[in-house]
Design a protein around this motif. Structure first.
Motif, mmCIF file in Angstrom:
data_model
loop_
_atom_site.group_PDB
_atom_site.id
_atom_site.type_symbol
_atom_site.label_atom_id
_atom_site.label_comp_id
_atom_site.label_asym_id
_atom_site.label_seq_id
_atom_site.Cartn_x
_atom_site.Cartn_y
_atom_site.Cartn_z
ATOM 1 N N VAL A 195 0.888 -1.163 0.000
ATOM 2 C CA VAL A 195 0.000 0.000 0.000
ATOM 3 C C VAL A 195 0.926 1.213 0.000
ATOM 4 C CG1 VAL A 195 -1.814 1.245 1.227
ATOM 5 C CG2 VAL A 195 -1.780 -1.267 1.279
ATOM 6 N N PHE A 196 1.031 1.868 -1.162
ATOM 7 C CA PHE A 196 1.940 3.004 -1.335
ATOM 8 C C PHE A 196 1.117 4.280 -1.361
ATOM 9 C CE2 PHE A 196 4.658 5.551 -4.470
ATOM 10 C CZ PHE A 196 5.451 6.078 -3.463
ATOM 11 N N LYS A 197 1.317 5.115 -0.346
ATOM 12 C CA LYS A 197 0.567 6.360 -0.218
ATOM 13 C C LYS A 197 1.243 7.440 -1.046
ATOM 14 C CE LYS A 197 -0.570 7.213 3.992
ATOM 15 N NZ LYS A 197 -0.633 7.383 5.420
ATOM 16 N N MET A 198 0.973 7.398 -2.349
ATOM 17 C CA MET A 198 1.624 8.299 -3.302
ATOM 18 C C MET A 198 1.419 9.764 -2.952
ATOM 19 S SD MET A 198 0.331 6.352 -6.747
ATOM 20 C CE MET A 198 0.988 7.565 -7.870
ATOM 21 N N ILE A 199 0.247 10.082 -2.483
ATOM 22 C CA ILE A 199 -0.113 11.483 -2.249
ATOM 23 C C ILE A 199 0.771 12.139 -1.185
ATOM 24 C CG2 ILE A 199 -1.922 11.071 -0.536
ATOM 25 C CD1 ILE A 199 -3.537 13.252 -2.160
ATOM 26 N N HIS A 200 1.311 11.333 -0.254
ATOM 27 C CA HIS A 200 2.162 11.868 0.805
ATOM 28 C C HIS A 200 3.603 11.371 0.698
ATOM 29 C CE1 HIS A 200 -1.406 13.395 2.757
ATOM 30 N NE2 HIS A 200 -1.934 12.189 2.791
ATOM 31 N N ALA A 201 3.945 10.719 -0.404
ATOM 32 C CA ALA A 201 5.248 10.064 -0.528
ATOM 33 C C ALA A 201 6.394 11.044 -0.707
ATOM 34 C CB ALA A 201 5.216 9.094 -1.708
ATOM 35 N N ASP A 202 7.597 10.571 -0.335
ATOM 36 C CA ASP A 202 8.788 11.398 -0.534
ATOM 37 C C ASP A 202 9.076 11.565 -2.027
ATOM 38 O OD1 ASP A 202 9.499 8.716 -0.810
ATOM 39 O OD2 ASP A 202 11.387 8.900 0.279
ATOM 40 N N ILE A 203 8.844 10.526 -2.817
ATOM 41 C CA ILE A 203 8.906 10.591 -4.281
ATOM 42 C C ILE A 203 7.593 10.003 -4.765
ATOM 43 C CG2 ILE A 203 10.081 9.796 -6.376
ATOM 44 C CD1 ILE A 203 12.622 9.495 -4.667
ATOM 45 N N LYS A 204 6.762 10.806 -5.395
ATOM 46 C CA LYS A 204 5.405 10.369 -5.730
ATOM 47 C C LYS A 204 5.389 9.125 -6.605
ATOM 48 C CE LYS A 204 0.861 11.984 -6.884
ATOM 49 N NZ LYS A 204 -0.009 13.087 -7.153
#
Length: 200
Positions: free
Chosen positions: A90-99
């Protein structure tokens, strides 16, 4: 649900979930870190995909809230979910260090891997906004023969028919009243509610 790891420095959590009535446990990695996405991809390639004649992953995406977007702004991919065998990312793209890490883009655009989901046309469209073009995507509700009399079978219908289970889809709401939620559903709800909450 067993909480295996919480690494605040890496902003990653790993859970072990054993659904009621199933022998296997699932390892769920929830992260904001591109580095952890890369590690997950390397691990599932090594452990599951490299030796497989048919390389297949589950794909799903959650989107930004359409009620909170500004005028003229498009709804975007917020959380990307990938699964293979007993592993889930589950990769939280919206808050990621690199989207969108390059390793993730390359992985999703690998034509040798089949990415399967249900009603995934919108997922593919939203990922294209992030410059991800998945060429090998399959909508299971369209490609798997319909074992029911419904126009569109649910994933539960397909799973029950294909692997011979008797899973039931739990409805949280019915007749305008909230129904009781089982302990397992509460665990799953906590994971995915947490997945949509920014890590600090």
């Amino acid at each position: 649900m067993l909480h295996l790891v919480r690494d605040l420095a890496r902003r990653t959590r790993v859970y072990c979930i054993k659904p009621e009535g199933m022998e296997a446990a699932f390892k769920v990695t929830v992260t904001l870190r591109a580095r952890m996405v890369e590690k997950w991809i390397r691990r599932v390639k090594r452990d599951f995909l490299n030796a497989a004649t048919t390389k297949c992953l589950g794909l799903d995406c959650e989107f930004t809230d359409p009620r909170k977007k500004k005028a003229g702004e498009e709804q975007r991919a917020a959380v990307l979910q990938l699964s293979v065998a007993s592993e889930m990312l589950v990769f939280k793209m919206i808050h990621a260090d690199i989207k969108v890490p390059q390793v993730l883009t390359n992985f999703l655009e690998d034509g040798n891997i089949r990415f399967c989901g249900a009603a995934i046309d919108n997922t593919l469209k939203k990922l294209r906004l992030e410059s991800i073009h998945i060429t090998s995507a399959y909508d299971l509700q369209k490609v798997v023969p319909n074992p029911t009399t419904k126009t569109t079978p649910s994933l539960y219908d397909l799973a029950n028919h294909t692997i011979g289970t008797n899973l039931e889809q739990k409805k949280k709401y019915g007749h305008k009243k909230k129904m009781d939620v089982t302990a397992q559903e509460k665990e799953e709800e906590l994971i995915f509610r947490w997945a949509n909450y920014p890590l600090s």
